[in-house]
Design a protein around this motif. Structure first.
Motif, mmCIF file in Angstrom:
data_model
loop_
_atom_site.group_PDB
_atom_site.id
_atom_site.type_symbol
_atom_site.label_atom_id
_atom_site.label_comp_id
_atom_site.label_asym_id
_atom_site.label_seq_id
_atom_site.Cartn_x
_atom_site.Cartn_y
_atom_site.Cartn_z
ATOM 1 N N ALA A 188 0.584 -0.931 -0.052
ATOM 2 C CA ALA A 188 -0.008 -0.303 0.332
ATOM 3 C C ALA A 188 0.837 1.513 0.149
ATOM 4 O O ALA A 188 0.635 2.602 -1.038
ATOM 5 N N ASP A 248 2.088 1.599 -3.701
ATOM 6 C CA ASP A 248 1.534 1.867 -4.484
ATOM 7 C C ASP A 248 0.854 3.666 -3.844
ATOM 8 O O ASP A 248 1.145 4.153 -4.875
ATOM 9 N N GLU A 249 1.457 4.094 -2.949
ATOM 10 C CA GLU A 249 0.753 5.717 -2.595
ATOM 11 C C GLU A 249 2.051 6.008 -3.102
ATOM 12 O O GLU A 249 1.848 7.256 -3.700
#
Length: 263
Positions: free
Chosen positions: A156, A159-160
């Protein structure tokens, strides 16, 4: 016997090119715009975001593999825990049935009663063993789930970061593209009225000389190769007609005379 002609074997010098002095000066403007465009393209192709995106994508692939492996471990342990839970419940159900039979007095034969008591003891040991297995599997499952959650958190975060980098990349590329569009328009205007033979030579030299086909003669120095011009050559250049296209003896680039040439 006629002797063969030998002239064809003698290399001929490149013919002297003629171009209006103003066109030669404009050529420096074109060269400046071409260098600016090259710089912008290089900048666009080497944005720091592009390198970080490539690195993150590589690590993202590794994280995906880790997440896949962790998920397999979690799934396998989940199945194993379900099996152990079912085994525990099955043995406990057997114990309840046996106790009910004894409590209700359904077993009257002393030998059968003694055998039933031994079986209950065996069931208790079996339950204890299975519950130990159950706790061990639960501990492994919790650890595997923590690993999976950790990898998921890293995915995550990656991806951010990738999303932020992509936004920054797109903004910078859009800004560079706008500058390139402006430079391209200015170049098109600068090319108006330029002699075709001069531009053909310039483009040829630009390809051969790392993007620089024309350079100013500044303070008796070629700004293309940065080498000084000797006195004898300067005298030749000074005597040359203003419309003659001069070439640097060292680098062969088009050498444009300006008021700052030092002639």
């Amino acid at each position: 016997m006629d002797l063969p002609h030998l002239n064809s074997a003698v290399p001929t010098e490149e013919p002297t090119l003629k171009a209006d002095p103003f066109a030669q000066l404009k050529l420096l403007d074109v060269q400046g715009l071409d260098l600016r465009a090259d710089q912008l393209r290089h900048q666009r192709a080497n944005l720091p975001e592009l390198a970080e995106i490539a690195e993150l994508n590589a690590s993202r692939t590794a994280l995906d593999n880790q997440a896949r492996d962790a998920r397999i471990v979690v799934d396998d342990l989940t199945v194993e825990q379900q099996k152990v839970d079912a085994d525990v419940e099955q043995v406990k159900a057997r114990r309840v049935r046996d106790r009910d039979r004894m409590d209700k007095g359904l077993i009257t034969n002393p030998k059968d009663l003694e055998r039933m008591q031994h079986e209950l003891q065996s069931l208790e040991r079996r339950i204890t063993s299975l519950e130990d297995d159950e706790l061990e599997v639960m501990a492994r499952l919790e650890e595997a789930q923590r690993t999976l959650d950790s990898v998921a958190t890293q995915v995550a975060a990656a991806d951010e970061r990738l999303a932020a980098l992509a936004t920054a990349r797109d903004e910078k590329q859009a800004e560079i593209d706008a500058q390139l569009t402006q430079v391209t328009g200015e170049r098109a205007s600068a090319l108006e009225g330029m002699p075709e033979d001069l531009m053909a030579l310039y483009e040829k030299l630009r390809t051969q000389k790392g993007g620089v086909g024309a350079a100013a003669l500044h303070q008796r120095r070629c700004t293309g190769c940065q080498l000084g011009i000797d006195t004898a050559e300067l005298a030749v250049i000074k005597r040359a007609p203003s419309d003659e296209v001069i070439r640097c003896e060292e680098c062969s680039r088009i050498l444009v005379r300006t008021p700052e040439s030092g002639l």
